[in-house]
Scaffold this motif. Sequence first.
Motif, PDB file in Angstrom:
ATOM      1  N   ALA A 151       5.577   7.381  -0.553  1.00 57.58           N
ATOM      2  CA  ALA A 151       6.275   7.704  -1.798  1.00 57.58           C
ATOM      3  C   ALA A 151       6.349   9.223  -1.935  1.00 57.58           C
ATOM      4  CB  ALA A 151       5.531   7.106  -2.993  1.00 57.58           C
ATOM      5  N   SER A 152       7.502   9.719  -2.374  1.00 57.36           N
ATOM      6  CA  SER A 152       7.669  11.160  -2.568  1.00 57.36           C
ATOM      7  C   SER A 152       8.531  11.401  -3.797  1.00 57.36           C
ATOM      8  CB  SER A 152       8.280  11.796  -1.317  1.00 57.36           C
ATOM      9  OG  SER A 152       9.506  11.190  -1.001  1.00 57.36           O
ATOM     10  N   GLY A 153       8.654  12.683  -4.164  1.00 53.22           N
ATOM     11  CA  GLY A 153       9.371  13.016  -5.387  1.00 53.22           C
ATOM     12  C   GLY A 153       8.641  12.437  -6.583  1.00 53.22           C
ATOM     13  N   LEU A 154       7.356  12.727  -6.670  1.00 51.67           N
ATOM     14  CA  LEU A 154       6.482  12.080  -7.656  1.00 51.67           C
ATOM     15  C   LEU A 154       6.558  12.745  -9.020  1.00 51.67           C
ATOM     16  CD1 LEU A 154       3.402  11.674  -5.294  1.00 51.67           C
ATOM     17  CD2 LEU A 154       5.221  10.015  -5.762  1.00 51.67           C
ATOM     18  N   GLU A 155       6.687  11.924 -10.042  1.00 49.64           N
ATOM     19  CA  GLU A 155       6.684  12.369 -11.436  1.00 49.64           C
ATOM     20  C   GLU A 155       5.506  11.712 -12.147  1.00 49.64           C
ATOM     21  OE1 GLU A 155       8.629  14.607 -12.944  1.00 49.64           O
ATOM     22  OE2 GLU A 155       9.699  14.964 -11.062  1.00 49.64           O
ATOM     23  N   PRO A 156       4.735  12.485 -12.921  1.00 46.50           N
ATOM     24  CA  PRO A 156       3.574  11.906 -13.603  1.00 46.50           C
ATOM     25  C   PRO A 156       3.969  10.978 -14.743  1.00 46.50           C
ATOM     26  CG  PRO A 156       3.848  14.199 -14.242  1.00 46.50           C
ATOM     27  CD  PRO A 156       4.897  13.903 -13.194  1.00 46.50           C
ATOM     28  N   GLY A 157       3.064  10.076 -15.054  1.00 50.12           N
ATOM     29  CA  GLY A 157       3.220   9.149 -16.167  1.00 50.12           C
ATOM     30  C   GLY A 157       1.865   8.556 -16.481  1.00 50.12           C
ATOM     31  N   GLU A 158       1.841   7.599 -17.361  1.00 48.51           N
ATOM     32  CA  GLU A 158       0.591   6.944 -17.748  1.00 48.51           C
ATOM     33  C   GLU A 158       0.334   5.714 -16.888  1.00 48.51           C
ATOM     34  OE1 GLU A 158      -1.905   7.686 -19.967  1.00 48.51           O
ATOM     35  OE2 GLU A 158      -0.850   9.610 -19.977  1.00 48.51           O
ATOM     36  N   PRO A 159      -0.863   5.586 -16.321  1.00 44.54           N
ATOM     37  CA  PRO A 159      -1.199   4.355 -15.595  1.00 44.54           C
ATOM     38  C   PRO A 159      -1.235   3.162 -16.543  1.00 44.54           C
ATOM     39  CG  PRO A 159      -2.882   6.058 -15.254  1.00 44.54           C
ATOM     40  CD  PRO A 159      -1.939   6.551 -16.310  1.00 44.54           C
ATOM     41  N   ALA A 160      -1.115   1.976 -15.995  1.00 45.04           N
ATOM     42  CA  ALA A 160      -1.187   0.735 -16.766  1.00 45.04           C
ATOM     43  C   ALA A 160      -2.137  -0.211 -16.023  1.00 45.04           C
ATOM     44  CB  ALA A 160       0.191   0.124 -16.928  1.00 45.04           C
ATOM     45  N   LEU A 161      -3.413   0.126 -16.033  1.00 43.63           N
ATOM     46  CA  LEU A 161      -4.400  -0.612 -15.259  1.00 43.63           C
ATOM     47  C   LEU A 161      -4.585  -2.034 -15.774  1.00 43.63           C
ATOM     48  CD1 LEU A 161      -7.153   2.141 -14.903  1.00 43.63           C
ATOM     49  CD2 LEU A 161      -5.370   1.527 -13.259  1.00 43.63           C
ATOM     50  N   GLU A 162      -4.776  -2.938 -14.802  1.00 39.17           N
ATOM     51  CA  GLU A 162      -5.118  -4.314 -15.142  1.00 39.17           C
ATOM     52  C   GLU A 162      -6.603  -4.376 -15.484  1.00 39.17           C
ATOM     53  OE1 GLU A 162      -4.171  -6.621 -11.707  1.00 39.17           O
ATOM     54  OE2 GLU A 162      -2.019  -6.345 -11.941  1.00 39.17           O
ATOM     55  N   GLU A 163      -7.012  -5.456 -16.112  1.00 37.26           N
ATOM     56  CA  GLU A 163      -8.427  -5.650 -16.464  1.00 37.26           C
ATOM     57  C   GLU A 163      -9.327  -5.512 -15.237  1.00 37.26           C
ATOM     58  OE1 GLU A 163     -11.774  -6.311 -18.719  1.00 37.26           O
ATOM     59  OE2 GLU A 163      -9.734  -5.970 -19.440  1.00 37.26           O
ATOM     60  N   THR A 164      -8.884  -6.035 -14.106  1.00 35.22           N
ATOM     61  CA  THR A 164      -9.693  -5.990 -12.883  1.00 35.22           C
ATOM     62  C   THR A 164      -9.766  -4.591 -12.285  1.00 35.22           C
ATOM     63  OG1 THR A 164      -7.781  -6.593 -11.545  1.00 35.22           O
ATOM     64  CG2 THR A 164      -9.222  -8.399 -12.290  1.00 35.22           C
ATOM     65  N   MET A 179       0.878  -1.166   0.000  1.00 28.11           N
ATOM     66  CA  MET A 179       0.000   0.000   0.000  1.00 28.11           C
ATOM     67  C   MET A 179       0.913   1.212   0.000  1.00 28.11           C
ATOM     68  SD  MET A 179      -3.056   1.162   2.519  1.00 28.11           S
ATOM     69  CE  MET A 179      -4.151  -0.005   1.737  1.00 28.11           C
ATOM     70  N   ILE A 180       0.606   2.162  -0.866  1.00 32.54           N
ATOM     71  CA  ILE A 180       1.488   3.297  -1.050  1.00 32.54           C
ATOM     72  C   ILE A 180       0.743   4.577  -0.705  1.00 32.54           C
ATOM     73  CG2 ILE A 180       3.021   4.507  -2.641  1.00 32.54           C
ATOM     74  CD1 ILE A 180       1.699   1.043  -3.501  1.00 32.54           C
ATOM     75  N   VAL A 181       1.361   5.402   0.149  1.00 32.21           N
ATOM     76  CA  VAL A 181       0.830   6.721   0.495  1.00 32.21           C
ATOM     77  C   VAL A 181       1.672   7.732  -0.283  1.00 32.21           C
ATOM     78  CG1 VAL A 181       0.351   8.348   2.362  1.00 32.21           C
ATOM     79  CG2 VAL A 181       0.193   5.875   2.792  1.00 32.21           C
ATOM     80  N   PRO A 182       1.189   8.160  -1.459  1.00 33.27           N
ATOM     81  CA  PRO A 182       1.959   9.100  -2.281  1.00 33.27           C
ATOM     82  C   PRO A 182       1.730  10.533  -1.800  1.00 33.27           C
ATOM     83  CG  PRO A 182       0.325   7.864  -3.586  1.00 33.27           C
ATOM     84  CD  PRO A 182       0.014   7.675  -2.150  1.00 33.27           C
ATOM     85  N   VAL A 183       2.781  11.148  -1.259  1.00 32.44           N
ATOM     86  CA  VAL A 183       2.691  12.495  -0.690  1.00 32.44           C
ATOM     87  C   VAL A 183       3.720  13.374  -1.382  1.00 32.44           C
ATOM     88  CG1 VAL A 183       2.842  13.867   1.420  1.00 32.44           C
ATOM     89  CG2 VAL A 183       2.059  11.499   1.545  1.00 32.44           C
ATOM     90  N   ASP A 184       3.269  14.539  -1.834  1.00 30.26           N
ATOM     91  CA  ASP A 184       4.184  15.466  -2.492  1.00 30.26           C
ATOM     92  C   ASP A 184       3.604  16.872  -2.434  1.00 30.26           C
ATOM     93  OD1 ASP A 184       6.698  15.533  -3.599  1.00 30.26           O
ATOM     94  OD2 ASP A 184       6.028  15.147  -5.639  1.00 30.26           O
ATOM     95  N   ASP A 185       4.393  17.827  -2.002  1.00 30.49           N
ATOM     96  CA  ASP A 185       4.018  19.230  -2.057  1.00 30.49           C
ATOM     97  C   ASP A 185       2.681  19.503  -1.356  1.00 30.49           C
ATOM     98  OD1 ASP A 185       4.415  21.907  -2.793  1.00 30.49           O
ATOM     99  OD2 ASP A 185       3.305  21.653  -4.678  1.00 30.49           O
ATOM    100  N   GLY A 186       2.489  18.903  -0.158  1.00 35.60           N
ATOM    101  CA  GLY A 186       1.265  19.141   0.603  1.00 35.60           C
ATOM    102  C   GLY A 186       0.032  18.461   0.057  1.00 35.60           C
ATOM    103  N   HIS A 187       0.219  17.538  -0.857  1.00 33.42           N
ATOM    104  CA  HIS A 187      -0.897  16.818  -1.465  1.00 33.42           C
ATOM    105  C   HIS A 187      -0.689  15.305  -1.361  1.00 33.42           C
ATOM    106  CE1 HIS A 187      -1.474  20.788  -3.233  1.00 33.42           C
ATOM    107  NE2 HIS A 187      -2.727  20.426  -3.419  1.00 33.42           N
ATOM    108  N   VAL A 188      -1.796  14.587  -1.471  1.00 31.15           N
ATOM    109  CA  VAL A 188      -1.802  13.133  -1.383  1.00 31.15           C
ATOM    110  C   VAL A 188      -2.626  12.600  -2.548  1.00 31.15           C
ATOM    111  CG1 VAL A 188      -2.461  11.174   0.065  1.00 31.15           C
ATOM    112  CG2 VAL A 188      -1.725  13.298   1.136  1.00 31.15           C
ATOM    113  N   TRP A 189      -2.168  11.494  -3.138  1.00 32.30           N
ATOM    114  CA  TRP A 189      -2.909  10.842  -4.208  1.00 32.30           C
ATOM    115  C   TRP A 189      -3.714   9.672  -3.654  1.00 32.30           C
ATOM    116  CZ3 TRP A 189      -3.238  12.109  -9.360  1.00 32.30           C
ATOM    117  CH2 TRP A 189      -2.428  13.166  -9.773  1.00 32.30           C
ATOM    118  N   LEU A 190      -4.964   9.570  -4.076  1.00 34.24           N
ATOM    119  CA  LEU A 190      -5.836   8.453  -3.751  1.00 34.24           C
ATOM    120  C   LEU A 190      -6.372   7.868  -5.045  1.00 34.24           C
ATOM    121  CD1 LEU A 190      -8.005  10.104  -0.936  1.00 34.24           C
ATOM    122  CD2 LEU A 190      -6.188   8.418  -0.596  1.00 34.24           C
TER     123      LEU A 190
END
Length: 176
Positions: free
Chosen positions: A125-138, A45-56
């Motif tokens: 996780a920190s120092g986040l750089e955007p990219g394209e997700p690669a979602l599984e079928e599920t 489980m990853i808590v992505p935190v960067d620049d006062g923000h969190v990704w869910l």
Amino acid sequence: MRPHRVTSTRVVYENRWMRVHEDRLEREDGSPGLYGWIEKPPAAMIVPVDDGHVWLVEQFRHPVGRRFWEFPQGSWEDDPVASAESLARGELAEETGLRAASVELLGRLYFAYGISNQPVDVWRASGLEPGEPALEETERGLVAARFTIDEVERMVRSNQIRDAASVAAWCLAKTK
């Protein structure tokens, strides 16, 4: 108090994601018992935190029939020997597209040790750089979004985030 003794065990159901066991027991007082439990591979489980923000991420959870906000999480059934850090980085990228410059292990929890042996390693996780997700079928329909720390706090307090592991992970992330 000694633990009960398993007298026999059998797998009653199995697929690529889990194995359901049925154990016959002898309790401390000698009486027989039965225990069903689910075997699953380790998760991250990853808590992505960067620049006062969190990704869910928000996704549909079949057993309860609703969509929920939670932290990115998952396991790799097809690569059970992957390192814990590789799993964390991979799940983050898969579900959000984000790449982390740094990940920090915050601790190990269990999703539901009364019914499953599945551990979950919690990472910040920190120092986040955007990219394209690669979602599984599920994961079709999964949505990733960025929230302020105050918004995440409000979502936890108002019971908008109901995933127990995500709430626990948030507690770990705030205290370490």
